[in-house]
Design a protein around this motif. Structure first.
Motif, short mmCIF file in Angstrom:
data_model
loop_
_atom_site.label_atom_id
_atom_site.label_comp_id
_atom_site.label_asym_id
_atom_site.label_seq_id
_atom_site.Cartn_x
_atom_site.Cartn_y
_atom_site.Cartn_z
N ARG A 30 20.23 38.60 38.13
CA ARG A 30 19.73 39.45 37.06
C ARG A 30 20.72 39.56 35.92
O ARG A 30 20.33 39.69 34.76
CB ARG A 30 19.40 40.85 37.60
CG ARG A 30 18.25 40.84 38.60
CD ARG A 30 18.17 42.15 39.34
NE ARG A 30 19.36 42.38 40.17
CZ ARG A 30 19.54 43.41 40.97
NH1 ARG A 30 18.60 44.33 41.05
NH2 ARG A 30 20.64 43.54 41.70
N MET A 31 22.00 39.58 36.24
CA MET A 31 23.01 39.59 35.16
C MET A 31 24.19 38.71 35.53
O MET A 31 24.61 38.63 36.68
CB MET A 31 23.49 41.03 34.83
CG MET A 31 24.52 41.63 35.71
SD MET A 31 24.02 41.88 37.40
CE MET A 31 22.76 43.11 37.27
N ILE A 32 24.68 38.01 34.49
CA ILE A 32 25.89 37.21 34.60
C ILE A 32 26.93 38.03 33.85
O ILE A 32 26.86 38.14 32.61
CB ILE A 32 25.68 35.83 33.92
CG1 ILE A 32 24.47 35.10 34.52
CG2 ILE A 32 26.95 34.99 34.02
CD1 ILE A 32 23.92 34.00 33.62
N HIS A 33 27.85 38.64 34.58
CA HIS A 33 28.78 39.55 33.92
C HIS A 33 30.03 38.82 33.42
O HIS A 33 30.74 38.19 34.21
CB HIS A 33 29.19 40.71 34.85
CG HIS A 33 30.08 41.67 34.14
ND1 HIS A 33 29.62 42.47 33.13
CD2 HIS A 33 31.42 41.89 34.23
CE1 HIS A 33 30.63 43.17 32.64
NE2 HIS A 33 31.73 42.84 33.28
N PHE A 34 30.27 38.89 32.11
CA PHE A 34 31.37 38.18 31.46
C PHE A 34 32.69 38.96 31.56
O PHE A 34 32.75 40.13 31.15
CB PHE A 34 31.04 37.93 29.98
CG PHE A 34 30.36 36.61 29.76
CD1 PHE A 34 29.18 36.31 30.41
CD2 PHE A 34 30.91 35.67 28.89
CE1 PHE A 34 28.54 35.09 30.22
CE2 PHE A 34 30.29 34.44 28.69
CZ PHE A 34 29.10 34.15 29.35
N VAL A 35 33.71 38.27 32.06
CA VAL A 35 35.04 38.87 32.15
C VAL A 35 36.02 38.01 31.36
O VAL A 35 36.02 36.79 31.50
CB VAL A 35 35.49 38.94 33.64
CG1 VAL A 35 36.95 39.33 33.76
CG2 VAL A 35 34.62 39.93 34.40
N PRO A 36 36.85 38.65 30.51
CA PRO A 36 37.93 37.90 29.85
C PRO A 36 39.12 37.79 30.81
O PRO A 36 39.86 38.77 30.98
CB PRO A 36 38.27 38.78 28.62
CG PRO A 36 37.63 40.12 28.88
CD PRO A 36 36.78 40.05 30.09
N PRO A 37 39.33 36.64 31.47
CA PRO A 37 40.25 36.60 32.62
C PRO A 37 41.73 36.64 32.26
O PRO A 37 42.56 36.76 33.16
CB PRO A 37 39.91 35.28 33.32
CG PRO A 37 39.10 34.50 32.38
CD PRO A 37 38.66 35.34 31.25
N HIS A 38 42.05 36.53 30.95
CA HIS A 38 43.48 36.57 30.57
C HIS A 38 43.99 38.00 30.50
O HIS A 38 45.20 38.21 30.41
CB HIS A 38 43.68 35.88 29.21
CG HIS A 38 42.90 36.50 28.09
ND1 HIS A 38 41.53 36.63 28.13
CD2 HIS A 38 43.30 37.04 26.91
CE1 HIS A 38 41.12 37.22 27.02
NE2 HIS A 38 42.17 37.49 26.27
N LEU A 39 43.08 38.99 30.52
CA LEU A 39 43.51 40.39 30.40
C LEU A 39 43.74 40.98 31.80
O LEU A 39 42.79 41.18 32.56
CB LEU A 39 42.46 41.21 29.65
CG LEU A 39 42.12 40.74 28.23
CD1 LEU A 39 41.05 41.64 27.60
CD2 LEU A 39 43.38 40.73 27.35
N ASP A 40 45.02 41.26 32.09
CA ASP A 40 45.35 41.75 33.44
C ASP A 40 44.55 42.99 33.80
O ASP A 40 44.06 43.14 34.92
CB ASP A 40 46.86 42.09 33.52
CG ASP A 40 47.73 40.85 33.32
OD1 ASP A 40 47.17 39.74 33.39
OD2 ASP A 40 48.94 41.01 33.06
N LYS A 41 44.40 43.88 32.81
CA LYS A 41 43.73 45.17 33.07
C LYS A 41 42.26 44.95 33.48
O LYS A 41 41.77 45.60 34.40
CB LYS A 41 43.79 46.02 31.79
CG LYS A 41 43.41 47.46 31.99
CD LYS A 41 43.37 48.25 30.70
CE LYS A 41 41.98 48.27 30.14
NZ LYS A 41 41.77 49.17 29.01
N VAL A 42 41.61 44.05 32.80
CA VAL A 42 40.18 43.81 33.11
C VAL A 42 40.07 43.03 34.42
O VAL A 42 39.23 43.33 35.27
CB VAL A 42 39.46 43.09 31.95
CG1 VAL A 42 37.99 42.90 32.27
CG2 VAL A 42 39.62 43.86 30.64
#
Ligand SMILES: CC(C)(COP(=O)(O)OP(=O)(O)OC[C@H]1O[C@@H](n2cnc3c(N)ncnc32)[C@H](O)[C@@H]1OP(=O)(O)O)[C@@H](O)C(=O)NCCC(=O)NCCSC(=O)C[C@](C)(O)C(=O)O
Ligand SMILES: [Mg+2]
Length: 352
Positions: A30-42
């Motif tokens: 239902r959803m493809i959740h986008f993560v910015p993987p260079h950001l340690d916090k995220v």
């Protein structure tokens, strides 16, 4: 004849690579959740978020600054090992940089060699035609063989250019690796020379207006959906090929109502899911791309009234036949898939 023979279409493209899948795995997406993987916090939030999304995607392409591409790639490989994606049933995908970029080759080789066992799908941006899929197909097969993978990695293409749109059917049919296609409304708008600075959604100037009123009073007008043709065409191409269509990004994170409406239109037209760019969009996608309990109850009445899927029946004053049985089956099958993951919706679907 430029097509492969039917027998060759399903042969591995490299010695030692896994055989291509003949049918797609049936998964809730239902959803493809986008993560910015260079950001340690995220990235640190990934293990806690993983169970709340259907697919988690490590984004390496646009929105990742050029000087953070290596960090994003390393972060994606870390993400692959932060959760038992395969065991716990959440999809793990990555969007790599385009084929003509300085990063594509390393993105794909690192992902397949170091995270291939966890990776379900590689999302390929700015796909222009079947040749892009064929190149990536051969390259990934070589890497799969080297990594000793036994399960093939699938491809998801983004439609972001007029050429990609014009060749969407060829792209959908290019390889048994094709899992689905998403709309890329920002790049596509730019390439088409559409006059909008938005990422998906409507535009206040794109409307129809009523005929003039005899008394000269102001004429009613209503916004129209500039993405209707594109989505409908993408859905036809995907369903012809037996793969899935997805809405894509909705960039106005603060406008939750407009986001919900765009997602809902895509759901009704045949899309399986969408992207979530921000945690707020996850719940919207989950709600919209899970069928409405009332519709599910009605669909199941149709299935029960026509157990072998043929004939005619009247339910609540509405005619049902073989075709409405098939419509009901689409909704009921999706509800079964949702119910496996969501106990509250399982109860709502079972009611009635
Ligand atoms: C929009 C942004 C910058 C707002 O980020 P923000 O930090 O300003 O937002 P916020 O509301 O302040 O965030 C609240 C909390 O949520 C977190 N958060 C925020 N986002 C996420 C996320 N995705 N996943 C997990 N956590 C997230 C964030 O870290 C924060 O945590 P905190 O309360 O602990 O401080 C941010 O949400 C983000 O980077 N999202 C992803 C953007 C992206 O991937 N863009 C590319 C896809 S669209 C595209 O490429 C187009 C296309 C296809 O190519 C084409 O049409 O052509
Ligand atoms: Mg783009």
């Amino acid at each position: 004849m430029s097509q492969k023979t039917p027998r060759d279409f399903f042969k591995p493209l490299a010695i030692g690579a896994p055989a291509p899948m003949r049918d797609l795995p049936i998964r809730l997406e239902r959803m493809i959740h986008f993560v910015p993987p260079h950001l340690d916090k995220v990235r640190a939030k990934v293990p806690d978020m993983a169970g709340s999304v259907d697919v988690m995607l490590a984004n390496l392409e646009d929105a990742i600054p050029a000087d953070a591409k290596d960090a994003a790639r390393a972060g994606a490989i870390e993400m692959a090992n932060m959760y038992d994606w395969q065991g716990k049933g959440t999809g793990f995908w990555s969007r790599v940089n385009p084929l003509n970029s300085p990063w594509f080759q390393e993105d794909v080789s690192e992902l397949v060699l170091k995270a291939g066992h966890q990776l379900d799908v590689i999302m390929l941006p700015k796909v222009e035609g079947p040749w892009d899929i064929h190149f990536a197909d051969q390259y990934v097969a070589q890497l799969e063989a080297k990594a000793g993978l036994t399960r093939p990695i699938l491809f998801h293409a983004i439609l972001e250019t007029a050429q990609g749109m014009a060749r969407v059917e060829e792209i959908a049919l290019a390889s048994p690796r094709m899992q689905g296609i998403s709309l890329g409304p920002a790049d596509l708008a730019a390439d088409r020379k559409m006059k909008t600075t938005r990422v998906g959604g409507g535009h206040p100037f794109y409307r129809v207006i009523d005929d003039p009123n005899e008394d000269g009073s102001p004429r009613a007008s209503a916004q129209q959906d500039p993405w209707h043709y594109t989505i409908a065409r993408m859905v036809d191409a995907c369903r012809m090929a037996g793969i899935n269509a997805f809405y894509g990004p909705f960039g106005d994170i603060a406008d939750l109502d407009a986001c919900e409406q765009q997602f809902r239109n895509a759901f009704l037209l045949g899309c399986s899911g969408t992207w979530s760019l921000h945690p707020k969009q996850i719940a919207i996608a989950k709600n919209v791309f899970s069928p409405d309990p009332k519709e599910v109850v009605f669909a199941r009445k149709i299935l029960a009234a026509m157990p072998d899927g043929s004939g005619v029946a009247m339910i609540d004053g509405k005619m049902q036949d073989d075709a409405t049985w098939k419509q009901a089956k689409v909704i009921s099958d999706l509800a079964d898939l949702v119910a496996e993951k969501d106990p509250d919706l399982a109860k709502a679907y079972a009611a009635g």
